[in-house]
Enzyme design. Structure first.
Site, PDB file in Angstrom:
ATOM      1  N   GLU A  54       0.771  -1.148   0.072  1.00  6.08           N
ATOM      2  CA  GLU A  54      -0.033  -0.037   0.086  1.00  6.08           C
ATOM      3  C   GLU A  54       1.035   1.106  -0.056  1.00  6.08           C
ATOM      4  O   GLU A  54       0.771   2.179  -0.802  1.00  6.08           O
ATOM      5  CB  GLU A  54      -0.891  -0.004   1.068  1.00  6.08           C
ATOM      6  N   ALA A 157      10.094 -35.712  -9.242  1.00  5.17           N
ATOM      7  CA  ALA A 157      10.166 -35.840 -10.803  1.00  5.17           C
ATOM      8  C   ALA A 157      10.111 -37.602 -10.726  1.00  5.17           C
ATOM      9  O   ALA A 157      11.096 -38.206 -10.098  1.00  5.17           O
ATOM     10  CB  ALA A 157      11.339 -35.500 -11.294  1.00  5.17           C
ATOM     11  N   TRP A 173      18.622 -37.032 -16.396  1.00  5.21           N
ATOM     12  CA  TRP A 173      17.244 -36.151 -16.132  1.00  5.21           C
ATOM     13  C   TRP A 173      15.978 -36.980 -16.522  1.00  5.21           C
ATOM     14  O   TRP A 173      16.026 -37.518 -17.679  1.00  5.21           O
ATOM     15  CB  TRP A 173      17.020 -34.796 -17.016  1.00  5.21           C
ATOM     16  N   ARG A 210      17.592 -20.409 -12.425  1.00  3.81           N
ATOM     17  CA  ARG A 210      18.486 -20.189 -13.798  1.00  3.81           C
ATOM     18  C   ARG A 210      17.279 -19.809 -14.844  1.00  3.81           C
ATOM     19  O   ARG A 210      17.418 -20.345 -16.320  1.00  3.81           O
ATOM     20  CB  ARG A 210      19.213 -21.645 -14.152  1.00  3.81           C
ATOM     21  N   GLY A 256      15.687 -36.466  -1.949  1.00  7.49           N
ATOM     22  CA  GLY A 256      15.292 -37.633  -2.508  1.00  7.49           C
ATOM     23  C   GLY A 256      14.250 -38.452  -1.576  1.00  7.49           C
ATOM     24  O   GLY A 256      13.631 -37.684  -0.823  1.00  7.49           O
ATOM     25  N   THR A 261      10.284 -38.968   2.789  1.00  9.47           N
ATOM     26  CA  THR A 261       9.669 -39.832   3.793  1.00  9.47           C
ATOM     27  C   THR A 261       9.685 -39.361   4.955  1.00  9.47           C
ATOM     28  O   THR A 261       8.683 -39.503   5.817  1.00  9.47           O
ATOM     29  CB  THR A 261      10.333 -41.369   3.685  1.00  9.47           C
TER      30      THR A 261
END
Length: 345
Positions: A54, A157, A173, A210, A256, A261
């Protein structure tokens, strides 16, 4: 889209641009529209939380703020601070005709008081326009205010068959460039990224942003480990150490299986990003270990799919935790007994 909704959407977008940079303050957006319907001021919470949205928008608008409509994603603060004046006082002095607010501030120092003071000054206030988009944008800060810890997003992933790596540990990858660019955007919206020591030793990750133009938005880096400190990294010895991160609104966990977990086992994950690649790995490293559940029935109803989209050849699935779900007493006892060695990084 009505004028109020359209201008509030602009304010939410401004607030979203400050996510990952405004902590410990909320990432608020503000738009000021003159009586003629022209935007005369824009603001988003500055890096480190000051100036507020604001204040920036009002400074830009100057005298044009008089009789304007101010759109702001969170109720203007009403409490005194050594870092600057209360936004409610700035608005009262600027004399807009109307203030449209998406969310009431849950902070007890302000909650409802900012609205009341604006109305007492003769300024019309409308509450609730754009509430849900504003809530999503501010969810990191709202989580920290409610639970005393950052909102925790777990990123994974995976292959079609749910593997995160080959048996050798190779994982670069799994996903393609479009998915990786989206991960970098998530990093830019986070205050901190965390991995386990195993991931750190295996991959030596940079964990920076990046994307062209966003490189300076690389967040702080943290390691989940009971090992020695690493220069340039903050150390969390246990997932529950997130409760001392009072200057972090959004924490992105990129570790990982063991790290994932550990956080799921402590019931600390609020959001899961699954980047699923169209490949089958077969034998390989699974995404999770034991997280304290012994019955399939206990697993249902915990997560809801809130978004899914294609990213090149990959698919993104976004899940949010269902707030009403609580573990059974037996599951809680099992979770408390889980050793930290469940994630040996």
């Amino acid at each position: 889209m009505s004028g109020d909704r359209r201008f509030m959407a602009d304010a939410v977008a401004l607030g979203e641009s400050a996510r990952g940079r405004s902590a410990p303050n909320p990432n608020v957006g503000c738009v000021i529209v003159s009586a003629a319907g022209k935007i005369v001021g824009r603001g988003a919470t500055a890096d480190g939380g000051r100036p507020h949205a604001e204040a920036i928008a009002l400074d830009q608008a100057g005298s044009k703020a008089r009789r304007s409509t101010v759109y702001v994603t969170l109720e203007p603060c009403a409490h005194d601070s050594p870092r600057g004046p209360a936004c409610t006082d700035l608005l009262v002095a600027a004399k807009p005709g109307r203030v449209v607010i998406a969310l009431r501030d849950p902070d007890p120092r302000t909650s409802g008081q900012g609205i009341a003071r604006l109305r007492d000054a003769g300024i019309a206030v409308k509450l609730g326009t754009g509430r849900e988009p504003a809530r999503r944008s501010l969810s990191g800060w709202l989580t920290r205010l409610r639970l005393g810890r950052p909102r925790i997003t777990l990123k994974l992933a995976l292959s079609i068959d749910g593997k995160i790596a080959l048996p050798s540990g190779e994982s670069q990858w799994i996903t393609g460039e479009d998915a990786r660019r989206h991960v970098h955007l998530e990093r830019a919206r986070s205050d901190m990224i965390l991995v386990g020591r195993g991931t750190f030793l295996a991959d030596q990750p940079r964990l920076d942003v990046r994307l062209p133009g966003l490189e300076e938005r690389s967040p702080r880096r943290a390691l989940l480990t009971r090992g020695a400190a690493v220069d340039g990294w903050e150390i969390l010895q246990n997932p529950r150490d997130v409760e001392r991160l009072h200057d972090v609104n959004d924490l992105l966990v990129e570790g990982g299986s063991a790290t994932a977990t550990a956080f799921l086992g402590e019931d600390l994950v609020d959001r899961i990003l699954i980047y699923r690649a169209p490949i089958i790995v077969g034998e390989g490293k699974s995404s999770f270990g034991y997280v304290g559940l012994d019955a399939i029935a206990d697993a249902h109803g915990r997560w809801t799919l809130v978004d899914e989209r294609r990213l090149g050849v990959d698919r993104l699935e976004v899940y949010e935790r269902v707030p009403s779900i609580r573990r059974s007493a037996a599951s809680q006892d099992k979770r408390k007994s889980l050793p930290f060695s469940a994630h040996p990084e």
